[in-house]
Design a protein around this motif. Structure first.
Motif, short mmCIF file in Angstrom:
data_model
loop_
_atom_site.label_atom_id
_atom_site.label_comp_id
_atom_site.label_asym_id
_atom_site.label_seq_id
_atom_site.Cartn_x
_atom_site.Cartn_y
_atom_site.Cartn_z
N ALA A 63 0.85 -1.20 0.00
CA ALA A 63 0.00 0.00 0.00
C ALA A 63 0.88 1.24 0.00
N GLN A 64 0.37 2.27 -0.66
CA GLN A 64 1.14 3.50 -0.74
C GLN A 64 0.96 4.31 0.55
N THR A 65 2.01 5.02 0.90
CA THR A 65 1.93 5.94 2.04
C THR A 65 2.48 7.29 1.62
N VAL A 66 1.94 8.32 2.21
CA VAL A 66 2.38 9.69 1.95
C VAL A 66 2.73 10.34 3.28
N THR A 67 3.90 10.94 3.35
CA THR A 67 4.38 11.53 4.59
C THR A 67 4.71 13.01 4.41
N GLN A 68 4.11 13.82 5.24
CA GLN A 68 4.44 15.24 5.30
C GLN A 68 5.06 15.46 6.68
N SER A 69 6.34 15.70 6.69
CA SER A 69 7.09 15.72 7.96
C SER A 69 7.02 17.05 8.69
N GLN A 70 6.41 18.05 8.07
CA GLN A 70 6.33 19.39 8.68
C GLN A 70 4.89 19.66 9.10
N PRO A 71 4.55 19.48 10.37
CA PRO A 71 3.18 19.77 10.79
C PRO A 71 2.80 21.24 10.60
N GLU A 72 3.79 22.11 10.81
CA GLU A 72 3.52 23.55 10.67
C GLU A 72 4.72 24.24 10.03
N MET A 73 4.42 25.25 9.21
CA MET A 73 5.46 26.09 8.61
C MET A 73 4.95 27.52 8.64
N SER A 74 5.91 28.45 8.62
CA SER A 74 5.52 29.85 8.55
C SER A 74 6.43 30.57 7.57
N VAL A 75 5.92 31.66 7.02
CA VAL A 75 6.67 32.44 6.03
C VAL A 75 6.24 33.89 6.12
N GLN A 76 7.15 34.77 5.80
CA GLN A 76 6.82 36.19 5.73
C GLN A 76 6.19 36.48 4.36
N GLU A 77 5.26 37.37 4.38
CA GLU A 77 4.63 37.80 3.14
C GLU A 77 5.71 38.20 2.14
N ALA A 78 5.51 37.79 0.87
CA ALA A 78 6.42 38.08 -0.25
C ALA A 78 7.64 37.18 -0.31
N GLU A 79 7.84 36.35 0.69
CA GLU A 79 8.97 35.44 0.67
C GLU A 79 8.56 34.08 0.12
N THR A 80 9.54 33.19 0.06
CA THR A 80 9.33 31.87 -0.52
C THR A 80 9.37 30.80 0.56
N VAL A 81 8.52 29.82 0.41
CA VAL A 81 8.49 28.71 1.37
C VAL A 81 8.35 27.40 0.59
N THR A 82 8.94 26.36 1.15
CA THR A 82 8.87 25.03 0.53
C THR A 82 8.27 24.03 1.51
N LEU A 83 7.26 23.33 1.06
CA LEU A 83 6.62 22.30 1.87
C LEU A 83 7.06 20.92 1.36
N SER A 84 7.39 20.05 2.28
CA SER A 84 7.95 18.75 1.91
C SER A 84 6.91 17.64 1.88
N CYS A 85 7.14 16.69 1.02
CA CYS A 85 6.28 15.51 0.93
C CYS A 85 7.12 14.36 0.40
N THR A 86 7.04 13.23 1.04
CA THR A 86 7.65 12.02 0.52
C THR A 86 6.58 10.94 0.46
N TYR A 87 6.81 9.96 -0.39
CA TYR A 87 5.82 8.90 -0.54
C TYR A 87 6.53 7.58 -0.77
N ASP A 88 5.81 6.56 -0.54
CA ASP A 88 6.36 5.22 -0.70
C ASP A 88 5.45 4.44 -1.65
N THR A 89 6.04 3.92 -2.72
CA THR A 89 5.27 3.15 -3.68
C THR A 89 6.19 2.22 -4.44
N SER A 90 5.62 1.16 -4.96
CA SER A 90 6.36 0.26 -5.83
C SER A 90 5.93 0.44 -7.28
N GLU A 91 5.02 1.37 -7.51
CA GLU A 91 4.49 1.60 -8.85
C GLU A 91 5.41 2.54 -9.61
#
Lengths: 118, 119
Positions: free
Chosen positions: B1-29
């Motif tokens: 079965a596939q799983t999806v993991t988001q390791s960052q429960p919370e993130m913050s950013v200043q207006e006009a700046e850049t932010v990156t949200l992480s995601c990893t997944y596990d699959t054999s497909e």
């Protein structure tokens, strides 16, 4: 354009009471339909999906059931609610996948129903 | 079965700046789709961006772009020029390639990342 409706928007029910949540889709035919539950504002759990009238598949055994009496109507029910049934219920639809045409590339969600069981 | 993991429960950013949200997944497909959904305080789920696994080019939608690393099974979302309206919970989701015998592809969601945008 397609729209998806859910009602009621909020519901407070006592333990042991029945439940009926309704979802309808407009502007499309023969959609795939889905019921999700979101507990405590976190991840979504797929409960049921349907690829046609009367065709229901359950993802998680539980106190709930689903029915699709019409092409664009999807109903989530329970005979007796449990405290653990509280949560935010989302209905979604997608274009079914067809050979040569693709589809089901994304799901479109309704506004949701907040259910509180006391 | 596939799983999806988001390791960052919370993130913050200043207006006009850049932010990156992480995601990893596990699959054999080898063939699948990946999505980022946004859920603002209204709780309406809104599709932000999607990526087909067979495409090497990273998807882009205006200020939103992804960094898709298939070998690493990573799918991050970059939000540029952040705006107050970007504040929401963001969900990463995985969908299997459709089985030819069915017309349905199951979506598996991560647990979500709450993004706060500071003025």
């Amino acid at each position: 354009s397609q729209t998806i409706h859910q009602w009621p928007a909020t519901l407070v029910q006592p333990v042991g009471s029945p439940l009926s949540l309704e979802c309808t889709v407009e502007g499309t035919s023969n959609p795939n339909l889905y019921w999700y539950r979101q507990a405590a504002g976190r991840g979504l759990q797929l409960l049921f999906y349907s690829v046609g009238i009367g065709q229901i598949s359950s993802e998680v055994p539980q106190n709930l059931s689903a029915s699709r009496p019409q092409d664009r109507q999807f109903i989530l029910s329970s005979k007796k609610l449990l405290l653990s049934d509280s949560g935010f219920y989302l209905c979604a639809w997608s274009v079914p996948w067809l050979v040569g045409a693709g589809g089901d590339n994304e799901q479109f969600f309704g506004p949701g129903t907040r259910l509180t069981v006391l | 079965a596939q799983t999806v993991t988001q390791s960052q429960p919370e993130m913050s950013v200043q207006e006009a700046e850049t932010v990156t949200l992480s995601c990893t997944y596990d699959t054999s497909e080898s063939d699948y789709y990946l999505f980022w959904y946004k859920q603002p305080p209204s709780r309406q789920m809104i599709l932000v961006i999607r990526q087909e696994a067979y495409k090497q080019q990273n998807a882009t939608e205006n200020r939103f772009s992804v960094n898709f690393q298939k070998a690493a099974k990573s799918f991050s979302l970059k939000i540029s020029d952040s705006q107050l309206g970007d504040a929401a919970m963001y969900f990463c989701a995985y969908r299997s390639e459709i089985d030819g015998g069915t017309s349905y592809g199951k979506l598996t969601f991560g647990q979500g990342t709450i993004l706060t945008v500071h003025p």
